[in-house]
Write an enzyme that holds these catalytic residues in place. Structure first.
Site, short mmCIF file in Angstrom:
data_model
loop_
_atom_site.label_atom_id
_atom_site.label_comp_id
_atom_site.label_asym_id
_atom_site.label_seq_id
_atom_site.Cartn_x
_atom_site.Cartn_y
_atom_site.Cartn_z
N VAL A 1 0.87 -1.19 0.00
CA VAL A 1 0.00 0.00 0.00
C VAL A 1 0.90 1.23 0.00
O VAL A 1 1.70 1.40 0.92
CB VAL A 1 -0.88 0.07 1.28
CG1 VAL A 1 -1.86 1.24 1.20
CG2 VAL A 1 -1.63 -1.23 1.52
N HIS A 2 0.81 2.04 -1.04
CA HIS A 2 1.59 3.29 -1.01
C HIS A 2 0.92 4.44 -1.75
O HIS A 2 1.35 5.58 -1.64
CB HIS A 2 2.98 3.07 -1.61
CG HIS A 2 2.96 3.00 -3.12
ND1 HIS A 2 2.65 1.86 -3.81
CD2 HIS A 2 3.19 3.95 -4.07
CE1 HIS A 2 2.71 2.09 -5.11
NE2 HIS A 2 3.03 3.36 -5.30
N ARG A 3 -0.11 4.12 -2.54
CA ARG A 3 -0.74 5.15 -3.38
C ARG A 3 -1.22 6.31 -2.51
O ARG A 3 -1.81 6.09 -1.44
CB ARG A 3 -1.90 4.44 -4.07
CG ARG A 3 -2.52 5.05 -5.24
CD ARG A 3 -1.71 5.16 -6.48
NE ARG A 3 -1.03 3.99 -6.94
CZ ARG A 3 0.09 4.02 -7.68
NH1 ARG A 3 0.64 5.16 -8.01
NH2 ARG A 3 0.67 2.93 -8.09
N ARG B 1 6.55 5.95 2.60
CA ARG B 1 5.46 6.94 2.70
C ARG B 1 4.39 6.45 3.67
O ARG B 1 3.93 7.18 4.54
CB ARG B 1 4.83 7.12 1.30
CG ARG B 1 3.60 7.95 1.34
CD ARG B 1 2.86 7.97 0.01
NE ARG B 1 2.16 9.23 -0.08
CZ ARG B 1 2.44 10.20 -0.93
NH1 ARG B 1 3.37 10.06 -1.83
NH2 ARG B 1 1.76 11.32 -0.90
N ASP C 1 -2.13 -1.74 -4.07
CA ASP C 1 -2.56 -0.57 -4.85
C ASP C 1 -1.46 -0.17 -5.84
O ASP C 1 -1.51 0.90 -6.44
CB ASP C 1 -2.97 0.59 -3.94
CG ASP C 1 -1.83 1.11 -3.07
OD1 ASP C 1 -0.68 0.68 -3.25
OD2 ASP C 1 -2.12 1.97 -2.21
#
Ligand code: UD1
Ligand code: UDP
Length: 373
Positions: free
Chosen positions: A211-213, A247, A287
């Site tokens: 998950v990073h979007r 992030r 994502d």
């Protein structure tokens, strides 16, 4: 021919690996007609496990320039890159400038080059999510509209460009990430056992998640929904392995979310380790653009934690379910059976020679009387 490749973020380094390798092979075959590649790293990603590890593992030559731009707001980051890339382009005067994918490094490279009348070559052109709130969508649209050559991974990408009035300079070459997975999958095999043992997990008995979007990481409600779904699906017999992008690490720290003991949050892994983890996962939840496709290529069912995707073929094939950040939908999608249609990846993404085609087209164009270079 002298070309400059601009990279900066993790997936771009992987994409550039395919082109660098093809360039070296081209030079071995046609020594009198060499392509010289200069690699510029903007420094958008800078942690060892987000950058250097890929250069080492994928045998990419050291960048000739590292601009050390680092993290900042979109405007500041892109602005700093623009200034520094411009200086390199003026000094080096390449025949063309290659940019990859859809990050701020892509946009800055393309803008700096086009203003200096250096032809922009976009690798992975024509992708669209049709969601202009995504920073990547803006980067893609602008880059495509100022590119001289547009190398598309799929027919959908070619069609997207056509709808925007772009057909000159468009070539469907296949997906350079498919080149990578075909080439590096063999090297990832010996890594499989090691990484499974290190994480104390069994093949086909864990979920792999990334998950990073920005739309997820920067939105506490979406991020909490996704993480609550992970807590719910993870069990002692089938844990969730979550190599977490820096992030998202920062967002989790702010959010103060408590993962269950069955969710194993780990540092980002190398490319070979990632392929090994993907290949052995029961299911992938992500994502990431690249990871969705890798799931498809490795025959691992995928759930995409977004409301839309650029890689529509993976969804049309039945192998990728769009679950967004809806907790219940994510849980139900994990429990439902994916039904995969029998479509060969080659018919969609090419035969693993996309980068070779790119080199051949660049070389051929340079020999033409009305060369764009
Ligand atoms: C960028 C791309 C995204 C791509 C992703 C690949 C843009 C707008 N986004 O997102 O399209 O999918 O890379 O991974 O270009 N950070 C670190 N160490 C690093 C890199 C980043 O700690 O080595 C942290 C910083 O706090 C930074 C944040 O991650 O502010 C976001 O990094 P940034 O490069 O701006 O965007 P990504 O989310 O990585
Ligand atoms: N990847 C990796 N290690 C990780 C997570 C991802 O090597 O811990 C690889 C993944 O296999 C894919 C690429 O990084 O090849 C995808 O990059 P990312 O998800 O950062 O960006 P996106 O594709 O969404 O732009």
């Amino acid at each position: 021919m002298k070309l400059i490749s601009i990279v900066g973020a993790r997936p771009q380094i992987i994409k550039a690996a395919a082109v660098s390798r093809a360039t070296l092979e081209h030079n071995t075959k046609r020594s009198g007609d060499a392509i010289s590649e200069i690699i510029v790293h903007t420094g958008q990603h800078y942690d060892e496990n987000m950058s250097e590890v890929f250069f080492e593992e994928l045998d990419i030559p050291e960048p000739d320039y590292n601009l050390g731009v680092g993290s900042a707001s979109h405007g500041q980051q892109t602005g700093k890159m623009l200034q520094k890339i411009e200086a390199v382009l003026i000094k080096e005067r390449p025949d063309c400038c290659l940019v990859y994918g859809d990050t701020n490094s892509t946009l800055a490279g393309a803008l700096a080059a086009v203003k200096l009348h250096i032809p922009v070559v976009h690798v992975e052109a024509g992708l669209r999510s049709f969601n202009r709130k995504m920073p990547e969508e803006i980067n893609r649209v602008v880059t495509d509209h100022i590119s001289e050559l547009l190398f598309c991974p799929t027919q959908t990408a070619v069609d997207n460009l056509k709808k925007e009035g772009i057909s000159r300079g468009v070539h469907r070459v296949g997906d350079v990430m498919y080149d990578c997975i075909l080439f590096y999958a063999k090297r990832a095999k010996p890594v499989e056992q090691k990484v499974l043992e290190r994480l104390a997990i069994q093949s086909k008995s864990y979920y792999l998640t990334t998950v990073h979007r920005a739309e997820n990481a920067d939105d506490n409600v979406r991020l909490t929904n996704i993480f609550e779904a992970l807590n719910e699906i993870a069990t002692a017999d089938c844990p969730v392995v979550l190599p977490l992008h820096p992030r998202t690490v920062k967002c989790v720290q702010k959010l103060g979310f408590d993962f269950s003991n069955c969710v194993r949050v780990i540092q980002p892994v190398s490319y070979l380790e990632m392929i090994a983890l993907e290949n052995n996962a029961l299911m992938i939840l992500t994502d990431s653009g690249g990871v969705q496709k890798e799931a498809y290529w490795l025959n691992v069912p995928c759930i995409t934690l977004r409301n839309e995707t650029e890689w529509v073929e993976t969804v049309e094939s039945g192998w990728n379910i769009l679950a967004g950040a809806d907790k219940q939908r994510i849980i139900e999608s994990v429990r439902c059976r994916h039904r995969r249609q029998d479509v060969s990846p080659e018919s969609i993404y090419g035969n693993g020679k996309a980068a070779e085609r790119i080199c051949n087209i660049l070389h051929w164009l340079q020999t033409q009387a009305e060369s764009i270079f």
